[in-house]
Design a protein around this motif. Structure first.
Motif, PDB file in Angstrom:
ATOM      1  N   UNK A   5       0.844  -1.206   0.000  1.00  0.00           N
ATOM      2  CA  UNK A   5       0.000   0.000   0.000  1.00  0.00           C
ATOM      3  C   UNK A   5       0.878   1.255   0.000  1.00  0.00           C
ATOM      4  N   UNK A   6       0.413   2.280  -0.693  1.00  0.00           N
ATOM      5  CA  UNK A   6       1.062   3.599  -0.633  1.00  0.00           C
ATOM      6  C   UNK A   6       0.198   4.471   0.280  1.00  0.00           C
ATOM      7  N   UNK A   7       0.797   4.939   1.384  1.00  0.00           N
ATOM      8  CA  UNK A   7       0.035   5.644   2.424  1.00  0.00           C
ATOM      9  C   UNK A   7       0.593   7.059   2.587  1.00  0.00           C
ATOM     10  N   UNK A   8      -0.268   8.044   2.350  1.00  0.00           N
ATOM     11  CA  UNK A   8       0.157   9.448   2.478  1.00  0.00           C
ATOM     12  C   UNK A   8      -0.140   9.950   3.887  1.00  0.00           C
ATOM     13  N   UNK A 128       5.514   4.794   2.586  1.00  0.00           N
ATOM     14  CA  UNK A 128       5.031   6.058   3.167  1.00  0.00           C
ATOM     15  C   UNK A 128       5.256   7.181   2.154  1.00  0.00           C
ATOM     16  N   UNK A 129       4.173   7.803   1.722  1.00  0.00           N
ATOM     17  CA  UNK A 129       4.254   8.980   0.839  1.00  0.00           C
ATOM     18  C   UNK A 129       4.313  10.215   1.736  1.00  0.00           C
ATOM     19  N   UNK A 130       5.483  10.864   1.770  1.00  0.00           N
ATOM     20  CA  UNK A 130       5.731  11.912   2.759  1.00  0.00           C
ATOM     21  C   UNK A 130       5.341  13.307   2.308  1.00  0.00           C
ATOM     22  N   UNK A 131       4.996  13.486   1.047  1.00  0.00           N
ATOM     23  CA  UNK A 131       4.710  14.822   0.518  1.00  0.00           C
ATOM     24  C   UNK A 131       5.696  15.134  -0.578  1.00  0.00           C
ATOM     25  N   UNK A 132       5.767  16.403  -1.002  1.00  0.00           N
ATOM     26  CA  UNK A 132       4.962  17.524  -0.568  1.00  0.00           C
ATOM     27  C   UNK A 132       3.578  17.539  -1.185  1.00  0.00           C
ATOM     28  N   UNK A 133       3.025  18.724  -1.209  1.00  0.00           N
ATOM     29  CA  UNK A 133       1.639  18.903  -1.609  1.00  0.00           C
ATOM     30  C   UNK A 133       1.378  18.450  -3.038  1.00  0.00           C
ATOM     31  N   UNK A 134       2.225  18.895  -3.964  1.00  0.00           N
ATOM     32  CA  UNK A 134       1.938  18.611  -5.386  1.00  0.00           C
ATOM     33  C   UNK A 134       2.042  17.127  -5.695  1.00  0.00           C
TER      34      UNK A 134
END
Ligand SMILES: NC(=O)c1ccc[n+]([C@@H]2O[C@H](COP(=O)([O-])OP(=O)(O)OC[C@H]3O[C@@H](n4cnc5c(N)ncnc54)[C@H](OP(=O)(O)O)[C@@H]3O)[C@@H](O)[C@H]2O)c1
Length: 193
Positions: A5-8, A128-134
């Motif tokens: 899973x990719x989790x933001x 873990x998808x850490x960011x940033x916003x875009x």
């Protein structure tokens, strides 16, 4: 075998801002991993806009965990020191078409959004998808993010960068968990179909 899973994870204000006019969220007291993810992940994905500053920030804590940090002027918290150590051991995948070098030996570059699908298909724990916003918004838009974990701060930030500033597509989320945290913060976990 099920796909990773990719989790933001994002720390946001009530008006959906992830940073103020200074270029960071000055209302966030510590940048520890407060989403409860560390045990279930073995890789991080991060945007090219955020990576250089991120690497610099955490390198300082890795090298000088018991000194006040130049950005915050305060001592790193226990959780931040734990994340600095974890980050040192954990591969970071930077989504960027322009960056070419990093100081951390375990950092790799992903050039296209399709490379994220390939990463999810490799064996391993969750990511873990850490960011940033875009990057977070565009990977959600592309249907690649499985879960969104928000920590909502009791604040209307006003001027600043919104997490979904350019998102046009509507997406229904599934609320999986709500938890009240100290200091008026709320943790929300959403599944993304
Ligand atoms: N509040 C929080 O929890 C939190 C957490 C993390 C970050 N942040 C904030 O987020 C800020 C950084 O966010 P950002 O939006 O400026 O940058 P970003 O999302 O980290 O990176 C954007 C860059 O990623 C690359 N990219 C490659 N493929 C992309 C795609 N499909 N979609 C979007 N970008 C793609 C592009 O760089 P190339 O031109 O190199 O291809 C683009 O300029 C930081 O300043 C930090 O304050 C806040």
């Amino acid at each position: 075998m099920s796909m990773r899973k990719l989790i933001a994870g994002m720390k946001i204000s009530v008006d959906g801002k992830i940073e103020g006019p200074e270029g960071y969220a000055d209302w966030v007291e510590a940048w520890s991993e407060d989403y409860g993810l560390t045990q279930q992940i073995d890789a991080c994905v991060i945007g090219g806009g955020m990576y250089p500053g991120y690497e610099q920030y955490w390198t300082t804590i890795q090298n000088e965990p018991d000194k006040p940090h130049w950005l915050s002027n305060r001592l790193p918290t226990k959780g931040e020191v734990e994340w600095a150590r974890f980050a040192e051991q954990t591969p970071h995948h930077v989504l960027s078409s322009t960056l070419t070098s990093a100081n951390w030996p375990k950092t790799r570059f992903l050039r296209r959004i399709e490379d994220i699908s390939a990463l999810k298909q490799q064996p391993g724990k969750d990511i873990y998808l850490m960011g940033g916003a875009r990057v977070t918004a565009s990977l959600i838009d592309a249907g690649l993010v499985d879960e969104l974990r928000l920590i909502v701060y009791p604040l209307i930030a006003g001027v600043g960068k919104a997490l979904f500033a350019t998102t046009e597509r509507r997406r229904v989320l599934e609320l999986r968990k709500v938890e009240q945290l100290p200091d008026g913060r709320v943790s929300l976990i959403y599944g993304i179909g």
